[in-house]
Design a protein around this motif. Structure first.
Motif, PDB file in Angstrom:
ATOM      1  N   SER A 117       0.793  -1.222   0.000  1.00  0.00           N
ATOM      2  CA  SER A 117       0.000   0.000   0.000  1.00  0.00           C
ATOM      3  C   SER A 117       0.824   1.271   0.000  1.00  0.00           C
ATOM      4  CB  SER A 117      -0.949   0.007   1.203  1.00  0.00           C
ATOM      5  OG  SER A 117      -0.192   0.001   2.407  1.00  0.00           O
ATOM      6  N   THR A 118       2.122   1.158   0.174  1.00  0.00           N
ATOM      7  CA  THR A 118       2.967   2.354   0.226  1.00  0.00           C
ATOM      8  C   THR A 118       3.716   2.611  -1.074  1.00  0.00           C
ATOM      9  OG1 THR A 118       4.877   1.181   1.146  1.00  0.00           O
ATOM     10  CG2 THR A 118       3.278   2.079   2.708  1.00  0.00           C
ATOM     11  N   TYR A 119       3.427   1.816  -2.111  1.00  0.00           N
ATOM     12  CA  TYR A 119       4.136   1.971  -3.372  1.00  0.00           C
ATOM     13  C   TYR A 119       3.195   2.178  -4.554  1.00  0.00           C
ATOM     14  CZ  TYR A 119       8.400   0.578  -1.048  1.00  0.00           C
ATOM     15  OH  TYR A 119       9.478   0.540  -0.210  1.00  0.00           O
ATOM     16  N   ARG A 120       3.607   3.057  -5.424  1.00  0.00           N
ATOM     17  CA  ARG A 120       2.969   3.187  -6.736  1.00  0.00           C
ATOM     18  C   ARG A 120       3.231   1.897  -7.512  1.00  0.00           C
ATOM     19  NH1 ARG A 120       1.773   7.230 -10.453  1.00  0.00           N
ATOM     20  NH2 ARG A 120       2.094   6.610 -12.618  1.00  0.00           N
ATOM     21  N   MET A 121       2.238   1.467  -8.256  1.00  0.00           N
ATOM     22  CA  MET A 121       2.360   0.247  -9.056  1.00  0.00           C
ATOM     23  C   MET A 121       2.113   0.563 -10.526  1.00  0.00           C
ATOM     24  SD  MET A 121       3.113  -2.081  -6.850  1.00  0.00           S
ATOM     25  CE  MET A 121       2.972  -3.518  -7.927  1.00  0.00           C
ATOM     26  N   LEU A 174       5.661   1.482 -20.823  1.00  0.00           N
ATOM     27  CA  LEU A 174       4.699   1.695 -19.753  1.00  0.00           C
ATOM     28  C   LEU A 174       3.287   1.693 -20.322  1.00  0.00           C
ATOM     29  CD1 LEU A 174       4.082   2.467 -16.771  1.00  0.00           C
ATOM     30  CD2 LEU A 174       4.272   4.852 -17.503  1.00  0.00           C
ATOM     31  N   VAL A 175       2.416   0.918 -19.708  1.00  0.00           N
ATOM     32  CA  VAL A 175       1.014   0.860 -20.110  1.00  0.00           C
ATOM     33  C   VAL A 175       0.147   1.723 -19.204  1.00  0.00           C
ATOM     34  CG1 VAL A 175      -1.001  -0.637 -20.410  1.00  0.00           C
ATOM     35  CG2 VAL A 175       1.287  -1.446 -21.072  1.00  0.00           C
ATOM     36  N   ALA A 176       0.313   1.546 -17.879  1.00  0.00           N
ATOM     37  CA  ALA A 176      -0.517   2.271 -16.926  1.00  0.00           C
ATOM     38  C   ALA A 176       0.150   2.290 -15.562  1.00  0.00           C
ATOM     39  CB  ALA A 176      -1.898   1.620 -16.815  1.00  0.00           C
ATOM     40  N   GLY A 177      -0.162   3.314 -14.780  1.00  0.00           N
ATOM     41  CA  GLY A 177       0.348   3.417 -13.428  1.00  0.00           C
ATOM     42  C   GLY A 177      -0.736   3.879 -12.482  1.00  0.00           C
ATOM     43  N   ILE A 178      -0.564   3.555 -11.192  1.00  0.00           N
ATOM     44  CA  ILE A 178      -1.562   3.933 -10.191  1.00  0.00           C
ATOM     45  C   ILE A 178      -0.849   4.301  -8.898  1.00  0.00           C
ATOM     46  CG2 ILE A 178      -1.901   1.521  -9.445  1.00  0.00           C
ATOM     47  CD1 ILE A 178      -4.917   2.267  -9.107  1.00  0.00           C
ATOM     48  N   THR A 179      -1.316   5.365  -8.269  1.00  0.00           N
ATOM     49  CA  THR A 179      -0.698   5.816  -7.031  1.00  0.00           C
ATOM     50  C   THR A 179      -1.033   4.882  -5.868  1.00  0.00           C
ATOM     51  OG1 THR A 179      -2.596   7.275  -6.710  1.00  0.00           O
ATOM     52  CG2 THR A 179      -0.632   8.235  -7.729  1.00  0.00           C
ATOM     53  N   ARG A 180      -0.419   5.153  -4.727  1.00  0.00           N
ATOM     54  CA  ARG A 180      -0.525   4.243  -3.574  1.00  0.00           C
ATOM     55  C   ARG A 180      -1.969   3.995  -3.145  1.00  0.00           C
ATOM     56  NH1 ARG A 180       3.268   7.508   0.393  1.00  0.00           N
ATOM     57  NH2 ARG A 180       2.225   9.154  -0.743  1.00  0.00           N
ATOM     58  N   THR A 181      -2.757   5.053  -3.155  1.00  0.00           N
ATOM     59  CA  THR A 181      -4.144   4.918  -2.701  1.00  0.00           C
ATOM     60  C   THR A 181      -5.106   4.620  -3.841  1.00  0.00           C
ATOM     61  OG1 THR A 181      -4.571   7.272  -2.977  1.00  0.00           O
ATOM     62  CG2 THR A 181      -3.715   6.555  -0.829  1.00  0.00           C
ATOM     63  N   GLY A 182      -4.611   4.670  -5.062  1.00  0.00           N
ATOM     64  CA  GLY A 182      -5.478   4.494  -6.225  1.00  0.00           C
ATOM     65  C   GLY A 182      -6.178   5.763  -6.654  1.00  0.00           C
ATOM     66  N   LYS A 209      -5.506   4.512 -23.653  1.00  0.00           N
ATOM     67  CA  LYS A 209      -6.467   5.385 -22.980  1.00  0.00           C
ATOM     68  C   LYS A 209      -7.888   5.123 -23.477  1.00  0.00           C
ATOM     69  CE  LYS A 209      -3.617   9.358 -21.727  1.00  0.00           C
ATOM     70  NZ  LYS A 209      -3.255  10.760 -22.040  1.00  0.00           N
ATOM     71  N   GLY A 210      -8.805   5.011 -22.528  1.00  0.00           N
ATOM     72  CA  GLY A 210     -10.194   4.768 -22.870  1.00  0.00           C
ATOM     73  C   GLY A 210     -10.531   3.299 -23.064  1.00  0.00           C
ATOM     74  N   ARG A 211      -9.502   2.444 -23.089  1.00  0.00           N
ATOM     75  CA  ARG A 211      -9.731   1.001 -23.279  1.00  0.00           C
ATOM     76  C   ARG A 211      -9.280   0.190 -22.069  1.00  0.00           C
ATOM     77  NH1 ARG A 211      -7.065  -1.732 -27.031  1.00  0.00           N
ATOM     78  NH2 ARG A 211      -5.222  -0.369 -27.041  1.00  0.00           N
ATOM     79  N   PHE A 212      -8.208   0.615 -21.429  1.00  0.00           N
ATOM     80  CA  PHE A 212      -7.650  -0.101 -20.287  1.00  0.00           C
ATOM     81  C   PHE A 212      -7.916   0.678 -19.001  1.00  0.00           C
ATOM     82  CE2 PHE A 212      -3.943  -2.512 -22.570  1.00  0.00           C
ATOM     83  CZ  PHE A 212      -4.844  -2.995 -23.503  1.00  0.00           C
ATOM     84  N   THR A 213      -8.080  -0.065 -17.910  1.00  0.00           N
ATOM     85  CA  THR A 213      -8.264   0.551 -16.606  1.00  0.00           C
ATOM     86  C   THR A 213      -7.397  -0.163 -15.579  1.00  0.00           C
ATOM     87  OG1 THR A 213     -10.568   1.126 -17.128  1.00  0.00           O
ATOM     88  CG2 THR A 213      -9.910   1.176 -14.809  1.00  0.00           C
ATOM     89  N   ILE A 214      -6.555   0.597 -14.899  1.00  0.00           N
ATOM     90  CA  ILE A 214      -5.742   0.041 -13.821  1.00  0.00           C
ATOM     91  C   ILE A 214      -6.444   0.325 -12.499  1.00  0.00           C
ATOM     92  CG2 ILE A 214      -4.331   2.138 -13.590  1.00  0.00           C
ATOM     93  CD1 ILE A 214      -1.934   0.300 -12.929  1.00  0.00           C
ATOM     94  N   SER A 215      -6.379  -0.650 -11.587  1.00  0.00           N
ATOM     95  CA  SER A 215      -6.966  -0.474 -10.269  1.00  0.00           C
ATOM     96  C   SER A 215      -6.163  -1.316  -9.280  1.00  0.00           C
ATOM     97  CB  SER A 215      -8.440  -0.892 -10.263  1.00  0.00           C
ATOM     98  OG  SER A 215      -8.572  -2.266 -10.588  1.00  0.00           O
ATOM     99  N   ARG A 216      -6.430  -1.112  -8.003  1.00  0.00           N
ATOM    100  CA  ARG A 216      -5.711  -1.881  -6.984  1.00  0.00           C
ATOM    101  C   ARG A 216      -6.606  -2.132  -5.793  1.00  0.00           C
ATOM    102  NH1 ARG A 216      -0.584   1.417  -5.610  1.00  0.00           N
ATOM    103  NH2 ARG A 216      -0.282  -0.206  -4.003  1.00  0.00           N
ATOM    104  N   ASP A 217      -6.299  -3.199  -5.080  1.00  0.00           N
ATOM    105  CA  ASP A 217      -6.976  -3.546  -3.838  1.00  0.00           C
ATOM    106  C   ASP A 217      -5.886  -3.720  -2.799  1.00  0.00           C
ATOM    107  OD1 ASP A 217      -8.284  -4.689  -1.682  1.00  0.00           O
ATOM    108  OD2 ASP A 217      -9.608  -5.897  -2.936  1.00  0.00           O
ATOM    109  N   ASN A 218      -5.675  -2.708  -1.972  1.00  0.00           N
ATOM    110  CA  ASN A 218      -4.586  -2.771  -1.002  1.00  0.00           C
ATOM    111  C   ASN A 218      -4.839  -3.822   0.089  1.00  0.00           C
ATOM    112  OD1 ASN A 218      -3.097  -0.865  -2.371  1.00  0.00           O
ATOM    113  ND2 ASN A 218      -3.695   0.838  -1.044  1.00  0.00           N
ATOM    114  N   ALA A 219      -6.081  -4.167   0.316  1.00  0.00           N
ATOM    115  CA  ALA A 219      -6.384  -5.209   1.298  1.00  0.00           C
ATOM    116  C   ALA A 219      -5.964  -6.589   0.787  1.00  0.00           C
ATOM    117  CB  ALA A 219      -7.867  -5.211   1.617  1.00  0.00           C
TER     118      ALA A 219
END
Length: 115
Positions: free
Chosen positions: A29-33, A46-54, A64-74
């Motif tokens: 949860s403390t790192y950008r992915m 690079l395809v996509a990036g997401i900050t620590r909290t999303g 853009k407009g086709r791909f979505t990056i997301s994260r579940d820190n839990a």
């Protein structure tokens, strides 16, 4: 530190795939992915990036407009939802983060878009 990608495979043009990257061995949860990809004969990009909290994401113009990056820190997992796939999306997709001055990579998952 371990990054394990899954979810790749064969998809038809216009189809969808969802990639997952399970992380362990560090405080996720403390790192950008990020997600990168490498097609045969081409450099890794690079395809996509997401900050620590999303709260913030960024994408390559080509997805853009086709791909979505997301994260579940839990769950210590980052995802890449890929819609409207094109043959030019064919590549090995890698999960990545930078920590302690080093880039960490998973083993990659192959995505092939073909009819």
């Amino acid at each position: 530190v371990q990054l394990v990608e899954s979810g790749g495979g064969l998809a038809q043009p216009g189809g969808s795939l969802r990639l997952s990257c399970a992380a362990s061995g560090f405080t996720f949860s403390t790192y950008r992915m990020s997600w990168y990809r490498q097609a045969p004969g081409k450099e890794r990009e690079l395809v996509a990036g997401i900050t620590r909290t999303g709260g913030s994401t960024n994408y390559a113009d080509s997805v853009k407009g086709r791909f979505t990056i997301s994260r579940d820190n839990a769950k210590n997992t980052v995802y890449l939802q890929m819609n409207s796939l094109k043959p030019e999306d064919t590549a090995v997709y890698y999960c990545n983060f930078e920590g302690w001055g080093t880039d960490y990579w998973g083993q990659g998952t192959q995505v092939t878009v073909s009819s």
